[in-house]
Design a protein around this motif. Structure first.
Motif, PDB file in Angstrom:
ATOM      1  N   GLN A 332       0.746  -1.341  -0.220  1.00 24.00           N
ATOM      2  CA  GLN A 332       0.445  -0.280  -0.154  1.00 24.00           C
ATOM      3  C   GLN A 332       1.095   1.391   0.315  1.00 24.00           C
ATOM      4  O   GLN A 332       0.519   2.528   0.288  1.00 24.00           O
ATOM      5  CB  GLN A 332      -0.868  -0.253   1.089  1.00 24.00           C
ATOM      6  N   THR A 333       2.003   0.670   0.140  1.00 26.11           N
ATOM      7  CA  THR A 333       2.751   2.489   0.063  1.00 26.11           C
ATOM      8  C   THR A 333       2.843   2.276  -1.092  1.00 26.11           C
ATOM      9  O   THR A 333       3.770   2.841  -2.002  1.00 26.11           O
ATOM     10  CB  THR A 333       4.065   2.022   0.725  1.00 26.11           C
ATOM     11  N   SER A 334       2.357   4.338  -1.032  1.00 28.72           N
ATOM     12  CA  SER A 334       2.802   5.324  -2.168  1.00 28.72           C
ATOM     13  C   SER A 334       2.516   6.830  -1.953  1.00 28.72           C
ATOM     14  O   SER A 334       2.471   6.944  -1.158  1.00 28.72           O
ATOM     15  CB  SER A 334       1.175   4.547  -2.442  1.00 28.72           C
ATOM     16  N   GLY A 335       3.969   7.512  -1.976  1.00 29.44           N
ATOM     17  CA  GLY A 335       4.365   8.768  -1.652  1.00 29.44           C
ATOM     18  C   GLY A 335       3.130   9.392  -1.997  1.00 29.44           C
ATOM     19  O   GLY A 335       3.208  10.844  -1.198  1.00 29.44           O
ATOM     20  N   THR A 336       2.268   9.604  -2.799  1.00 32.48           N
ATOM     21  CA  THR A 336       1.408  10.638  -2.739  1.00 32.48           C
ATOM     22  C   THR A 336       0.280   9.723  -3.444  1.00 32.48           C
ATOM     23  O   THR A 336      -0.228  10.475  -4.841  1.00 32.48           O
ATOM     24  CB  THR A 336       1.774  11.603  -3.681  1.00 32.48           C
ATOM     25  N   ALA A 337      -0.324   9.613  -2.730  1.00 35.48           N
ATOM     26  CA  ALA A 337      -1.611   8.985  -3.233  1.00 35.48           C
ATOM     27  C   ALA A 337      -2.876  10.002  -2.992  1.00 35.48           C
ATOM     28  O   ALA A 337      -3.248  11.231  -1.968  1.00 35.48           O
ATOM     29  CB  ALA A 337      -1.953   7.901  -1.360  1.00 35.48           C
ATOM     30  N   SER A 338      -3.448   9.844  -4.312  1.00 35.96           N
ATOM     31  CA  SER A 338      -4.770   9.961  -4.123  1.00 35.96           C
ATOM     32  C   SER A 338      -5.704  10.482  -3.253  1.00 35.96           C
ATOM     33  O   SER A 338      -5.588   9.298  -2.521  1.00 35.96           O
ATOM     34  CB  SER A 338      -5.887   9.832  -5.744  1.00 35.96           C
ATOM     35  N   THR A 339      -6.164  11.988  -2.578  1.00 34.47           N
ATOM     36  CA  THR A 339      -6.766  12.178  -1.820  1.00 34.47           C
ATOM     37  C   THR A 339      -8.619  11.779  -2.100  1.00 34.47           C
ATOM     38  O   THR A 339      -9.648  11.505  -1.530  1.00 34.47           O
ATOM     39  CB  THR A 339      -7.411  13.399  -1.075  1.00 34.47           C
ATOM     40  N   ALA A 340      -8.911  11.303  -3.854  1.00 33.68           N
ATOM     41  CA  ALA A 340     -10.287  11.236  -4.437  1.00 33.68           C
ATOM     42  C   ALA A 340     -10.960   9.659  -4.180  1.00 33.68           C
ATOM     43  O   ALA A 340     -10.288   8.511  -3.422  1.00 33.68           O
ATOM     44  CB  ALA A 340     -10.312  11.593  -5.424  1.00 33.68           C
ATOM     45  N   ILE A 341     -12.191   9.902  -3.981  1.00 34.91           N
ATOM     46  CA  ILE A 341     -12.701   8.399  -3.629  1.00 34.91           C
ATOM     47  C   ILE A 341     -13.057   8.197  -5.422  1.00 34.91           C
ATOM     48  O   ILE A 341     -12.982   8.698  -5.855  1.00 34.91           O
ATOM     49  CB  ILE A 341     -14.084   8.206  -2.994  1.00 34.91           C
ATOM     50  N   LYS A 342     -12.661   7.012  -5.620  1.00 33.93           N
ATOM     51  CA  LYS A 342     -12.884   6.057  -7.647  1.00 33.93           C
ATOM     52  C   LYS A 342     -14.327   5.541  -6.588  1.00 33.93           C
ATOM     53  O   LYS A 342     -14.162   4.668  -6.422  1.00 33.93           O
ATOM     54  CB  LYS A 342     -11.940   4.644  -7.391  1.00 33.93           C
ATOM     55  N   LYS A 387      -9.448  -2.729  -3.894  1.00 34.23           N
ATOM     56  CA  LYS A 387      -8.973  -1.835  -3.643  1.00 34.23           C
ATOM     57  C   LYS A 387      -9.005  -1.224  -4.584  1.00 34.23           C
ATOM     58  O   LYS A 387      -7.742   0.046  -5.137  1.00 34.23           O
ATOM     59  CB  LYS A 387      -8.203  -1.379  -3.176  1.00 34.23           C
ATOM     60  N   GLU A 388      -9.261  -1.786  -6.003  1.00 36.13           N
ATOM     61  CA  GLU A 388      -8.830  -0.308  -7.156  1.00 36.13           C
ATOM     62  C   GLU A 388     -10.038   0.525  -7.516  1.00 36.13           C
ATOM     63  O   GLU A 388     -10.060   1.263  -8.353  1.00 36.13           O
ATOM     64  CB  GLU A 388      -9.321  -1.864  -8.601  1.00 36.13           C
ATOM     65  N   ALA A 389     -10.958   0.520  -6.449  1.00 37.23           N
ATOM     66  CA  ALA A 389     -12.843   1.420  -7.094  1.00 37.23           C
ATOM     67  C   ALA A 389     -13.345   1.366  -5.206  1.00 37.23           C
ATOM     68  O   ALA A 389     -12.247   0.465  -4.438  1.00 37.23           O
ATOM     69  CB  ALA A 389     -13.321   1.064  -7.304  1.00 37.23           C
ATOM     70  N   ASP A 390     -13.579   2.389  -4.616  1.00 39.29           N
ATOM     71  CA  ASP A 390     -14.000   2.699  -3.149  1.00 39.29           C
ATOM     72  C   ASP A 390     -15.112   2.776  -2.899  1.00 39.29           C
ATOM     73  O   ASP A 390     -16.146   2.092  -2.260  1.00 39.29           O
ATOM     74  CB  ASP A 390     -13.608   4.180  -3.370  1.00 39.29           C
ATOM     75  N   ALA A 391     -16.657   2.981  -3.709  1.00 34.99           N
ATOM     76  CA  ALA A 391     -17.915   2.800  -3.645  1.00 34.99           C
ATOM     77  C   ALA A 391     -18.632   3.118  -4.852  1.00 34.99           C
ATOM     78  O   ALA A 391     -18.254   2.941  -5.850  1.00 34.99           O
ATOM     79  CB  ALA A 391     -17.997   4.316  -3.133  1.00 34.99           C
ATOM     80  N   MET A 392     -19.996   2.639  -4.741  1.00 33.64           N
ATOM     81  CA  MET A 392     -20.948   2.355  -5.554  1.00 33.64           C
ATOM     82  C   MET A 392     -22.465   2.770  -4.561  1.00 33.64           C
ATOM     83  O   MET A 392     -22.157   1.791  -4.137  1.00 33.64           O
ATOM     84  CB  MET A 392     -20.236   1.516  -6.573  1.00 33.64           C
ATOM     85  N   THR A 587     -18.727   0.211   0.586  1.00 32.34           N
ATOM     86  CA  THR A 587     -17.947   0.424   0.181  1.00 32.34           C
ATOM     87  C   THR A 587     -16.987  -0.028   0.698  1.00 32.34           C
ATOM     88  O   THR A 587     -17.682  -1.504   2.306  1.00 32.34           O
ATOM     89  CB  THR A 587     -17.258   2.414   0.683  1.00 32.34           C
ATOM     90  N   ARG A 588     -15.534  -0.500   1.407  1.00 41.46           N
ATOM     91  CA  ARG A 588     -15.155  -1.460   2.077  1.00 41.46           C
ATOM     92  C   ARG A 588     -14.394  -0.403   3.597  1.00 41.46           C
ATOM     93  O   ARG A 588     -14.986   0.554   3.400  1.00 41.46           O
ATOM     94  CB  ARG A 588     -13.151  -1.528   1.601  1.00 41.46           C
TER      95      ARG A 588
END
Length: 681
Positions: A332-342, A387-392, A587-588
């Motif tokens: 899960q480590t990613s320096g600049t992860a997006s704060t948006a929901i997918k 975790k390729e998307a967040d919600a629907m 969602t998760r």
């Protein structure tokens, strides 16, 4: 002429080369396992044997077609499912006598009388089944890291193996780097194979029994019954317990070992059938090859069970196990992860609306909404799980399936505007109704043999409610025995329930026909009503508001069990099939709060009370009910901690439980999510 004659011969040769091997090439990793495999091949000629030095070499060989199958534990199921290997589990070991038991408990075992707990393991000597294996590495090291007992800042600091080596005095971790502290206690070459005496469950326990180690990380079935009185389990609360308390004193449940192979259904059939036809040979005994144990299969296996055909590594291992294994790999480590929901959209029309939403959600050069898409709701739910998307937003039947897969309800659509500003927690609901044309003469009593229009397979008003009522009346799960044909998007293409579907309207080559997306013109509430209007069906199953909001409302009547004559659409409260819960955003659990925060913010900008016409969250331009139902007045937060069962309510859960008596009504995704006993959603 000769060239023409050669063509059919070349075609035959190609088909021969393309056909799966008549023999199942089983991959083994040690001389003892090879001996057992050769004995199996002698007893059952459908098998041949391929020897490699390690599980990873076997995985590579299966990917290349040099071998076909091997039984592996959860950690290796994960590795095999990665993109570079792309294998999948096809068969699972079952350890239950009467009831199915397709999982086991990972435990930490110490000799009775030693006075340490799990928080006192620093500086002790440890015995592990193997590097990357579930009970011997993934669960114990994941637990020790998560509890802060092993200090590890992550892969950027150092590999987790280094942190483990610094924590324990010395160890035997078969498969670790030879010459390292993790191999110091091993009795052989420290390889992850039976050539290392302390490899696997029995080996790790032997390491403890011999006094080489102070603690052994194994499965709860490892220690022989006659030896259990000499040992205790280390619990996560730093206490100890006897073996009969393994369920409450374990490091976690682990999915059973599984047979992995390539994604080839023909090959899966061959492997399954070949194993089932084995006679005069005990697949689940290694007694003849002592002292080795668990050769080819675990000796504690009682039977083999085939997995649903769409099960991949992720669905088999489930979200909890995947999160543990990812935490050790620090994926899960990613320096600049997006704060948006997918957000996940289904079909072209929804994707187009989502893209417009994403563009309009941009503030200060950052977006609040990013879009993902998939061909069906179930595929979207898989993306959310991965975790390729967040919600629907989905309907109640899909909430049920999503809940079974570990997702949670976060917000609910509210269709009564007067309740949007209310502090009342009264959730929206709607009534499932059966609609016929005025003067058609169709009643509930004459419904059998007619054509039906459904919103989609597995959806509430369009499928679960009517089929639940019909099943209670007929006790027949073959619904094609009740209706002559129909349109139920999401059904098998050759099913009678795809016969009346329209697709996208193309004359030929229409891939949208019977798809569970807005690309199928008869999909959803409005689509089912159009199906009735265009005489593709004699009855449409929709929600009551779909009929009431139609410009043709005077042309419709409602029918229901117990009534001899149709009634006006306005009488839906007295003539309906069931009261249904509103659509909900799923969602998760770990991103639930962020999804709620962003969506409530988005509806203040683009909801029904907003006068800015640039984008409407609850309005569809190129279709109906895209992303959300058009009748939605607002989204309301579902209290944190609410389970999907609590959200759906006991009445609806009863309907679903009855309908699930028909296995054909269970979506493949739900079957995969609830297949084994580790998954108790």
């Amino acid at each position: 002429m000769k060239a023409l004659l050669l063509l059919p011969l070349l075609g035959c040769l190609a088909s021969v080369l393309a056909a799966p091997s008549a023999k199942v090439k089983w991959c083994v990793k040690s001389n003892q396992e090879y001996r057992k495999c050769l004995d199996l091949a002698a007893a059952a000629p459908a098998f041949s044997c391929v020897k490699k030095e390690s599980t990873l070499e076997c995985i590579i060989a299966i990917k290349a077609g040099e071998a076909d199958a091997i039984t592996v534990d959860g950690g290796d199921v994960y590795t095999a499912g990665l993109n570079n290997y792309d294998l999948r589990p096809i068969i699972v070991e079952d350890y239950g006598d009467q009831n199915s038991e397709t999982c086991y408990h990972a435990v930490a075992v110490a000799k009775k009388g030693t006075q340490f707990g799990i928080r006192d393991l620093g500086g002790k000597k440890s015995c592990h089944t193997g590097l990357g294996k579930s009970a011997g590495w993934v669960m114990p090291i994941g637990t020790l890291v998560s509890l802060g007992i092993i200090q590890w800042a992550g892969i950027e600091d150092k590999p987790v193996e280094e942190a483990v080596a610094s924590f324990f005095h010395s160890s035997c971790v078969p498969g670790a780097t030879k010459g390292s502290k993790l191999c110091e206690l091993c009795a052989g070459d420290c390889s992850r194979s039976h050539s290392e005496p302390y490899y696997d469950y029995s080996g790790a326990f032997q390491c403890l029994a011999d006094g080489a180690g102070d603690v052994a990380f194994v499965k709860h079935l490892t220690v022989p019954d006659e030896e259990k009185s000499k040992y205790e389990l280390l619990c996560k609360d730093n206490t100890r317990a006897s073996f009969e308390n393994y369920k409450t004193c374990s490091l976690g449940k682990v999915p059973a070992h599984a047979v992995i192979s390539r994604k080839d259904e023909q090959l899966a059939d061959l492997i399954w059938n070949s194993l089932n036809e084995v006679q005069n040979f005990n697949l689940f005994s290694s007694e003849a090859y002592a002292p080795a144990k668990n050769l080819m299969f675990k000796d504690s296996t009682k039977k083999l069970v085939r997995l649903p055909s769409n099960t991949d590594s992720f669905l088999y291992l489930d979200a909890e196990y995947m999160s543990i294994i990812r935490s050790l790999k620090k994926e899960q480590t990613s320096g600049t992860a997006s704060t948006a929901i997918k957000w996940c959209a289904v079909g072209h029309a929804e994707t187009s609306k989502c893209d417009t939403w994403s563009i309009n959600s941009v503030t200060d050069d950052s977006t609040s909404i990013e879009c993902q898409n998939a061909p069906s709701v179930d595929e979207c739910l898989k993306k959310i799980m991965r975790k390729e998307a967040d919600a629907m937003a989905v309907d109640g039947g899909q909430v049920y399936t999503a809940g079974k897969c570990g997702l949670v309800p976060a917000l609910v659509e509210q269709y009564d505007s007067s309740l949007c500003s209310s502090s009342s927690d009264k959730s929206s609901s709607y009534h499932a109704v059966a609609v016929v044309k005025k003067d058609s003469g169709v009643t509930w009593a004459t419904l059998k043999g007619k054509r039906s229009c459904h919103t989609g397979v597995g959806r509430n008003a369009g499928w679960n409610a009517p089929m639940g009522v019909i099943y209670k009346l007929t006790r027949d799960c073959q619904f094609s025995n009740f209706f002559s044909s129909g349109c139920a998007p999401g059904a098998e293409l050759n099913s009678p329930f795809c016969q009346q579907c329209k697709g996208s309207g193309k004359a030929v080559g229409d891939e949208a026909k019977c798809k569970a997306s807005s690309d199928e013109l008869y999909y959803g509430y409005t689509g089912a009503l159009i199906c009735l209007d265009e005489d593709a069906g004699d009855v449409a199953f929709v929600k009551h508001s779909t009929v009431l909001s139609s410009s043709n409302v005077d042309n419709y009547r409602l029918i229901c069990p117990g009534r001899d004559t149709p009634v006006l659409p306005s009488e839906y409260e007295q003539c309906n099939l069931a009261k249904m819960p509103a659509h909900a955003v799923m969602t998760r659990p770990e991103v639930r709060n962020e999804v709620v925060r962003i969506l409530l913010d988005q509806q203040t900008k683009f909801g029904k009370t907003q006068t800015d016409p640039m984008f409407r969250l609850f309005q569809s331009e190129n279709g109906n009910n895209l992303l959300f139902k058009d009748s939605t007045e607002c989204l309301q937060e579902i209290p944190a901690g609410t389970s999907y069962q609590q959200f759906l309510g006991s009445e609806f859960m009863d309907i679903m439980s009855a309908l699930r008596q028909c296995t054909t009504t269970i979506p493949d995704l739900e079957k995969s999510c609830t297949f084994h006993s580790c998954q108790e959603q």
